[in-house]
Write a protein that holds these residues in place. Sequence first.
Motif, short mmCIF file in Angstrom:
data_model
loop_
_atom_site.label_atom_id
_atom_site.label_comp_id
_atom_site.label_asym_id
_atom_site.label_seq_id
_atom_site.Cartn_x
_atom_site.Cartn_y
_atom_site.Cartn_z
N TYR A 39 0.82 -1.21 0.00
CA TYR A 39 0.00 0.00 0.00
C TYR A 39 0.85 1.25 0.00
O TYR A 39 0.53 2.23 -0.66
CB TYR A 39 -0.94 0.00 1.21
N GLY A 40 1.94 1.21 0.75
CA GLY A 40 2.82 2.37 0.84
C GLY A 40 3.41 2.76 -0.50
O GLY A 40 3.48 3.94 -0.85
N ALA A 41 3.84 1.77 -1.28
CA ALA A 41 4.42 2.06 -2.59
C ALA A 41 3.37 2.66 -3.52
O ALA A 41 3.66 3.59 -4.28
CB ALA A 41 5.00 0.79 -3.20
N LEU A 42 2.15 2.13 -3.46
CA LEU A 42 1.08 2.67 -4.30
C LEU A 42 0.74 4.10 -3.89
O LEU A 42 0.57 4.97 -4.74
CB LEU A 42 -0.15 1.76 -4.21
N ALA A 43 0.64 4.33 -2.59
CA ALA A 43 0.34 5.68 -2.10
C ALA A 43 1.46 6.64 -2.45
O ALA A 43 1.22 7.79 -2.84
CB ALA A 43 0.10 5.65 -0.60
N VAL A 81 -3.77 8.82 -3.00
CA VAL A 81 -3.13 8.53 -1.70
C VAL A 81 -4.20 8.15 -0.69
O VAL A 81 -4.07 7.15 0.02
CB VAL A 81 -2.30 9.73 -1.20
N GLN A 82 -5.26 8.94 -0.62
CA GLN A 82 -6.33 8.67 0.33
C GLN A 82 -6.97 7.31 0.07
O GLN A 82 -7.31 6.58 1.01
CB GLN A 82 -7.39 9.77 0.27
N ARG A 83 -7.15 6.96 -1.20
CA ARG A 83 -7.74 5.67 -1.55
C ARG A 83 -6.88 4.52 -1.03
O ARG A 83 -7.39 3.56 -0.45
CB ARG A 83 -7.91 5.59 -3.07
N ALA A 137 -7.02 4.31 2.74
CA ALA A 137 -8.29 3.69 3.13
C ALA A 137 -8.22 2.18 2.95
O ALA A 137 -8.72 1.41 3.78
CB ALA A 137 -9.45 4.29 2.34
N ALA A 138 -7.59 1.74 1.86
CA ALA A 138 -7.42 0.30 1.63
C ALA A 138 -6.56 -0.33 2.71
O ALA A 138 -6.83 -1.47 3.15
CB ALA A 138 -6.82 0.06 0.25
N MET A 139 -5.53 0.39 3.16
CA MET A 139 -4.70 -0.10 4.27
C MET A 139 -5.56 -0.34 5.50
O MET A 139 -5.48 -1.40 6.14
CB MET A 139 -3.61 0.92 4.63
N PRO A 186 -2.25 3.33 9.34
CA PRO A 186 -1.23 4.19 8.74
C PRO A 186 -0.36 4.84 9.81
O PRO A 186 -0.85 5.16 10.89
CB PRO A 186 -2.02 5.25 7.99
N GLY A 187 0.89 4.98 9.49
CA GLY A 187 1.83 5.63 10.41
C GLY A 187 2.34 6.93 9.84
O GLY A 187 1.74 7.51 8.93
N VAL A 188 3.45 7.36 10.37
CA VAL A 188 4.00 8.65 9.98
C VAL A 188 4.33 8.71 8.49
O VAL A 188 4.11 9.73 7.84
CB VAL A 188 5.24 9.02 10.85
N ILE A 189 4.81 7.63 7.92
CA ILE A 189 5.18 7.65 6.51
C ILE A 189 3.94 7.81 5.63
O ILE A 189 3.91 8.64 4.72
CB ILE A 189 5.98 6.38 6.14
N SER A 190 2.92 7.03 5.91
CA SER A 190 1.68 7.12 5.12
C SER A 190 1.04 8.49 5.24
O SER A 190 0.60 9.08 4.25
CB SER A 190 0.69 6.04 5.56
N CYS A 191 0.97 8.99 6.46
CA CYS A 191 0.37 10.31 6.67
C CYS A 191 1.19 11.41 6.00
O CYS A 191 0.63 12.36 5.45
CB CYS A 191 0.21 10.58 8.16
#
Length: 140
Positions: free
Chosen positions: A3-7, A19-21, A24-26, A33-38
Amino acid sequence: ISYGALASTCARRADLQGVQRWIAAMRSAGIQPGVISCSMCIDACARAGELVGAAQYLQKMLDQQIEPNVVSYTSLISAHARQADAAGAARWLGRMLVRRIDPDVLCYNAVLDAFARRADADGFAGIFEQMEGAGIAPDA
């Protein structure tokens, strides 16, 4: 699926909805989600020139007890720099320092870029001195 790579791919394209999609899938997959995703949300907003949205995502991180890091703040600072908003870039640097997050050379360069875009030599010199005082060696 990463998910991270896609976001991250979406963030690089300034595709906040993408990114939001993926975030949400995560969550749907039971992954918080953690600091990297946010930070990817902040970066996507920043790349799209959405300064308010980027700041709101940083606040959401804080509200969810996710501590922003140097990347989170540098994304915000870079967004202000792209718009030649030196005051905004310096303000976020100050907020970062208040939270005891140490800026790196990329962060300082973003603030310096904001002052350079405004042709503000005094502001540039002040940040440059602050950078040297923090023991951060300037790069090229």
